[in-house]
Design a protein around this motif. Structure first.
Motif, PDB file in Angstrom:
ATOM      1  N   VAL A  76       4.576  28.769 -32.317  1.00  0.00           N
ATOM      2  CA  VAL A  76       5.493  28.072 -31.417  1.00  0.00           C
ATOM      3  C   VAL A  76       4.963  28.163 -29.981  1.00  0.00           C
ATOM      4  N   ARG A  77       4.483  29.364 -29.606  1.00  0.00           N
ATOM      5  CA  ARG A  77       3.914  29.539 -28.262  1.00  0.00           C
ATOM      6  C   ARG A  77       2.727  28.619 -28.033  1.00  0.00           C
ATOM      7  N   ALA A  78       1.962  28.376 -29.101  1.00  0.00           N
ATOM      8  CA  ALA A  78       0.745  27.574 -28.964  1.00  0.00           C
ATOM      9  C   ALA A  78       1.029  26.203 -28.359  1.00  0.00           C
ATOM     10  N   THR A  87     -11.368  30.310 -35.127  1.00  0.00           N
ATOM     11  CA  THR A  87     -11.210  31.232 -33.993  1.00  0.00           C
ATOM     12  C   THR A  87      -9.750  31.357 -33.581  1.00  0.00           C
ATOM     13  N   SER A  88      -9.089  30.227 -33.420  1.00  0.00           N
ATOM     14  CA  SER A  88      -7.700  30.244 -32.981  1.00  0.00           C
ATOM     15  C   SER A  88      -7.105  28.871 -33.264  1.00  0.00           C
ATOM     16  N   LEU A 122      -6.269  27.307 -27.841  1.00  0.00           N
ATOM     17  CA  LEU A 122      -7.584  26.947 -27.295  1.00  0.00           C
ATOM     18  C   LEU A 122      -7.452  25.899 -26.184  1.00  0.00           C
ATOM     19  N   ALA A 123      -6.480  24.988 -26.318  1.00  0.00           N
ATOM     20  CA  ALA A 123      -6.260  23.987 -25.266  1.00  0.00           C
ATOM     21  C   ALA A 123      -5.859  24.670 -23.963  1.00  0.00           C
ATOM     22  N   GLY A 124      -5.044  25.716 -24.059  1.00  0.00           N
ATOM     23  CA  GLY A 124      -4.611  26.462 -22.874  1.00  0.00           C
ATOM     24  C   GLY A 124      -5.776  27.135 -22.171  1.00  0.00           C
ATOM     25  N   ILE A 125      -6.637  27.793 -22.945  1.00  0.00           N
ATOM     26  CA  ILE A 125      -7.824  28.431 -22.361  1.00  0.00           C
ATOM     27  C   ILE A 125      -8.722  27.370 -21.722  1.00  0.00           C
ATOM     28  N   GLY A 126      -8.924  26.255 -22.443  1.00  0.00           N
ATOM     29  CA  GLY A 126      -9.773  25.178 -21.931  1.00  0.00           C
ATOM     30  C   GLY A 126      -9.246  24.637 -20.605  1.00  0.00           C
ATOM     31  N   ALA A 127      -7.919  24.478 -20.521  1.00  0.00           N
ATOM     32  CA  ALA A 127      -7.321  23.947 -19.291  1.00  0.00           C
ATOM     33  C   ALA A 127      -7.528  24.921 -18.131  1.00  0.00           C
ATOM     34  N   PRO A 162      -3.422  33.512 -25.074  1.00  0.00           N
ATOM     35  CA  PRO A 162      -4.743  33.959 -24.636  1.00  0.00           C
ATOM     36  C   PRO A 162      -5.217  33.205 -23.388  1.00  0.00           C
ATOM     37  N   VAL A 163      -6.003  33.893 -22.561  1.00  0.00           N
ATOM     38  CA  VAL A 163      -6.528  33.289 -21.332  1.00  0.00           C
ATOM     39  C   VAL A 163      -8.059  33.335 -21.305  1.00  0.00           C
ATOM     40  N   THR A 164      -8.620  34.483 -21.704  1.00  0.00           N
ATOM     41  CA  THR A 164     -10.079  34.643 -21.656  1.00  0.00           C
ATOM     42  C   THR A 164     -10.669  34.423 -23.055  1.00  0.00           C
TER      43      THR A 164
END
Ligand SMILES: [Zn+2]
Length: 346
Positions: A158-160, A255-256, A261-266, A292-294
């Motif tokens: 849901v967080r994703a 990986t995820s 992954l969209a959040g990290i990419g942004a 996740p951030v890094t």
């Protein structure tokens, strides 16, 4: 003139009352309705809808593969159904969307989690032997999100969805960059819808425990899908951020999930743009929702993430983003990834 779903409902108890919702919204009036459910929650859903959708024929969708979608499409064509309702998470909905387009009948999407903006999008993301592919399909005729099921869904899924909707901000920057540098036509309404969806989520202090938050997140993900319908492409919700996520998926499958992954990419793309204000806002939002951030947060080394960023532009030929604009060398990408981790790492 805009195509829009006949009905859109985000609330608790949507699945239990599916029968009357379908009749009231005139999605299904006289003909037969097929219902497609996933492997996980299929039995629970079948029991719930038995009383209100007794005559409906139930189909199981084993996974989100092209094969599963094609096989369902053949069943739908044979049965001469008026419409098909896909109930479940992203895989079930995407497979049902594609099956409905193959059978030439309308589809109703009933989402049980909020992991990405595919609920209402005009694309279906399906797996095949070669990996993952994106297939153009008609937008669902009606959209429902059952908050009872969303509350019971794995919290990480849901967080994703937060990561996916927030990445719109980066995608719009990329679109504006392409307009300025390349003269690419930009759709103002698509931008407005996509941006407003992200802005509605990014600053909120509450999270997925709250019905109010889940309602805004669900509406934002639906609007995000609508922005792609308006634009006629994924442009307003997919920029360098999504190129990076597709590269990670290609190089290191499993990986995820999409939204994380969209959040990290942004966040990484805002770092590349030296937009410290947006970077802090995006990173703050991801952290607040335990996303996740890094690269390390999803188990990737800096070198692996570097390789993904280098590969990223090749995943979407023709799309001009901050990555194509900067045209960093491998060494420069490695340096920027290291600096990003130092800037946002805890
Ligand atoms: Zn996405």
């Amino acid at each position: 003139m805009l195509p829009a779903p006949l009905t859109m409902q985000v609330r608790r108890g949507a699945i239990a009352e599916l029968g009357s919702l379908l009749t009231d919204s005139r999605v299904a009036t006289s003909g037969r309705v097929a219902v497609a459910v996933g492997a996980g929650q299929g039995d629970k859903i079948a029991t719930m809808i038995a009383s209100t959708l007794g005559e409906a024929e139930l189909f199981r969708v084993p996974d989100g593969s092209v094969d599963a979608a094609v096989s369902l499409g053949a069943d739908l064509r044979k049965g001469a159904f008026e419409a098909v309702v896909g109930i479940g998470g992203g895989r079930t909905i995407d497979a049902t969307k594609y099956a409905a387009s193959l059978a030439g009948i309308p589809m109703v999407a009933v989402a049980t989690n909020l992991s990405h903006d595919g609920i209402c999008s005009p694309t279906a993301s399906l797996t095949h032997e070669g990996g993952k592919g994106s297939f153009g399909v008609p937008m669902p005729l009606a959209i429902m999100v059952d908050l009872d099921f969303v509350h019971d869904a794995p919290p990480s899924l849901v967080r994703a969805g937060i990561g996916d909707v927030v990445s719109n901000l980066s995608a719009i920057e990329d679109w504006q960059l392409a307009a300025a540098e390349r003269g690419e036509p930009i759709d103002g309404l698509a931008c407005a819808v996509s941006r407003t969806a992200a802005e509605a989520v990014i600053g909120r202090a509450d999270s997925i425990e709250s019905d109010a938050f889940l309602t805004v997140l669900a509406e934002s993900l639906i609007l995000s899908g609508m922005s792609m319908v308006i634009a006629g492409s994924s442009r307003p919700a997919s920029g360098g951020d999504h190129e990076i996520l597709h590269a990670v998926d290609q190089l290191y499958p499993g990986t995820s999930n999409h939204g994380e992954l969209a959040g990290i990419g942004a966040a990484f793309c805002f770092f590349l743009r030296d937009d410290t204000q947006r970077l802090a806002q995006v990173v703050g939002c991801l952290r607040r929702h335990e996303l996740p951030v890094t690269p390390g947060d999803v188990g990737l080394t800096e070198e692996q993430f570097t390789e993904a960023v280098v590969l990223a532009p090749a995943t979407r030929p023709g799309r001009y983003t901050i990555l194509e604009h900067l045209r960093l060398s491998d060494t420069e990408v490695r340096e920027r990834v290291g600096a990003y981790v130092r800037a946002v790492g805890r």
